[in-house]
Design an enzyme around this catalytic site. Sequence first.
Site, PDB file in Angstrom:
ATOM      1  N   ASN A  71       0.872  -1.173   0.000  1.00 38.90           N
ATOM      2  CA  ASN A  71       0.000   0.000   0.000  1.00 38.90           C
ATOM      3  C   ASN A  71       0.907   1.219   0.000  1.00 38.90           C
ATOM      4  OD1 ASN A  71      -1.782   2.044   0.475  1.00 38.90           O
ATOM      5  ND2 ASN A  71      -2.735   1.127   2.276  1.00 38.90           N
TER       6      ASN A  71
ATOM      7  N   ARG B   3     -11.946  15.244   7.775  1.00 37.69           N
ATOM      8  CA  ARG B   3     -12.668  15.591   6.537  1.00 37.69           C
ATOM      9  C   ARG B   3     -14.120  15.943   6.858  1.00 37.69           C
ATOM     10  NH1 ARG B   3     -11.132  10.236   3.270  1.00 37.69           N
ATOM     11  NH2 ARG B   3      -9.578   9.792   4.854  1.00 37.69           N
TER      12      ARG B   3
ATOM     13  N   GLU C 254      -8.114  -5.538   5.165  1.00 38.01           N
ATOM     14  CA  GLU C 254      -7.943  -5.207   3.746  1.00 38.01           C
ATOM     15  C   GLU C 254      -6.750  -5.947   3.139  1.00 38.01           C
ATOM     16  OE1 GLU C 254      -9.069  -0.742   3.168  1.00 38.01           O
ATOM     17  OE2 GLU C 254      -8.688  -1.087   5.273  1.00 38.01           O
TER      18      GLU C 254
ATOM     19  N   HIS D  73     -12.893   2.730   0.061  1.00 40.87           N
ATOM     20  CA  HIS D  73     -12.889   1.689   1.101  1.00 40.87           C
ATOM     21  C   HIS D  73     -13.525   0.393   0.582  1.00 40.87           C
ATOM     22  CE1 HIS D  73     -13.034   4.983   4.459  1.00 40.87           C
ATOM     23  NE2 HIS D  73     -11.775   4.643   4.203  1.00 40.87           N
TER      24      HIS D  73
ATOM     25  N   ARG E 206      -2.574  -2.151  -3.469  1.00 38.13           N
ATOM     26  CA  ARG E 206      -3.783  -1.354  -3.291  1.00 38.13           C
ATOM     27  C   ARG E 206      -3.684  -0.161  -4.241  1.00 38.13           C
ATOM     28  NH1 ARG E 206      -5.173   3.121   1.135  1.00 38.13           N
ATOM     29  NH2 ARG E 206      -7.316   3.458   0.498  1.00 38.13           N
TER      30      ARG E 206
END
Length: 399
Positions: A7, A242, A385, A181, A92
């Site tokens: 990643n 955010r 993940e 996601h 990823r």
Amino acid sequence: MNILVINCGSSSLKYQLRNINTQRVMASGVVERIGESMGQITQRSFPDKWPDTKDTEELPILNHEAAMKLMVSKLTNGVIQSPHEIDAIGHRVVQGGESFSHPVLVDENVMNTIKDNIPLAPLHNPANLIGLEQAMILFPETPNVAVFDTEFHQTLPRHAYMYPVPKIFYEQFKVRKYGFHGTSHKYVSKTASVFIGQKIEETSLITVHLGNGCSMAAIKNGKCIETSMGLTPLAGLMMGTRCGDIDPAFHIFLAKNKGLPLSEIDILLNKSSGLLGICRKNDMRDIHEARLHGDDDAQLAFEMFTYRVKATIGAYLAILGSVNAIVFTAGIGENDPDVRSMACDGLENFGINIDPTKNNEKTAEARYINTEQSRIKVLVVPTNEELEIAKATAEVVND
Ligand code: AMP
């Protein structure tokens, strides 16, 4: 079969090496502050026999090439003998646009398509591409597989993914809802359907990923039909830093009344908003601590955060019609009983009842937190993940 999952972020590289046959994680690590005057690599190794080891080293790490080489030298220092023991690499990749609805073996065409999607993910895709390029140089014989954050949401119907702006923006620039996601939503939805003993093709779920970034998905018979993030990961729920959904006219307000340039609006909405913007803290543990001490801003942030999750559960109940389970995951979703109970508070008439004792249990296993009477099951499922990417990589390579 050993799978290396990578990643690659703009200044970091996270990795995990796993034997997919035995499911054993052999090592995981993170290289941080790439390109800064001082960087750091931390690797945890999990040998067949105890003890696990954790090794941290501080050193300047010039660029991603240096970071990848450092990762290889750490992995070949006891975890594996040679890079040849890595059978495939799963990457990823954040934005696959409309081009990818499945993981793919990476070739020149795929690299070019990921490049074409850079305007849709200007921060993430370039870093993901660097990871791919470096992997191809360092492991020239090893297949690379790209697994996209967006692919799980490619099943959204067009009335859900189109924005009500002039259609030319979709036709020319592919401006639409993509959702992110996806790997997490896919992993927890599959895990939840196994846990409740139903085929995923016959299960309707609401998945609630609450971590630093937060998103939800409405999944009907295994297919995602709605999600809260949009063209970018700024949309939807309130997050750590955010803003999530706000009136789009706020941008115009800022530009007109404050004279803020776009670059500052970008930072304001991505890095200084959300929980942090309301109470100066973006870690939910710190927010609970502050609430306990009577901090009203922290209380407000908690109420706003959980209110938006609840409102989205309500919307997804309407969209799905009937729901088998609601699944909480990620840092907050897995560990925070207060957030889960507040988000589901008052939903009893919709068939959602949380059992306070089960909700307060601390375990890292998938589990029910609903009462016996609850018509809709409520679950906590730890996300993974890396495992999902490793499995997808093995499937593509073995195909
Ligand atoms: P993630 O992005 O999934 O790693 O989630 C990170 C976030 O999870 C942190 O910023 C915290 O807000 C939250 N978190 C982690 N552990 C806990 C905990 N025990 N209780 C509440 N929130 C937590």
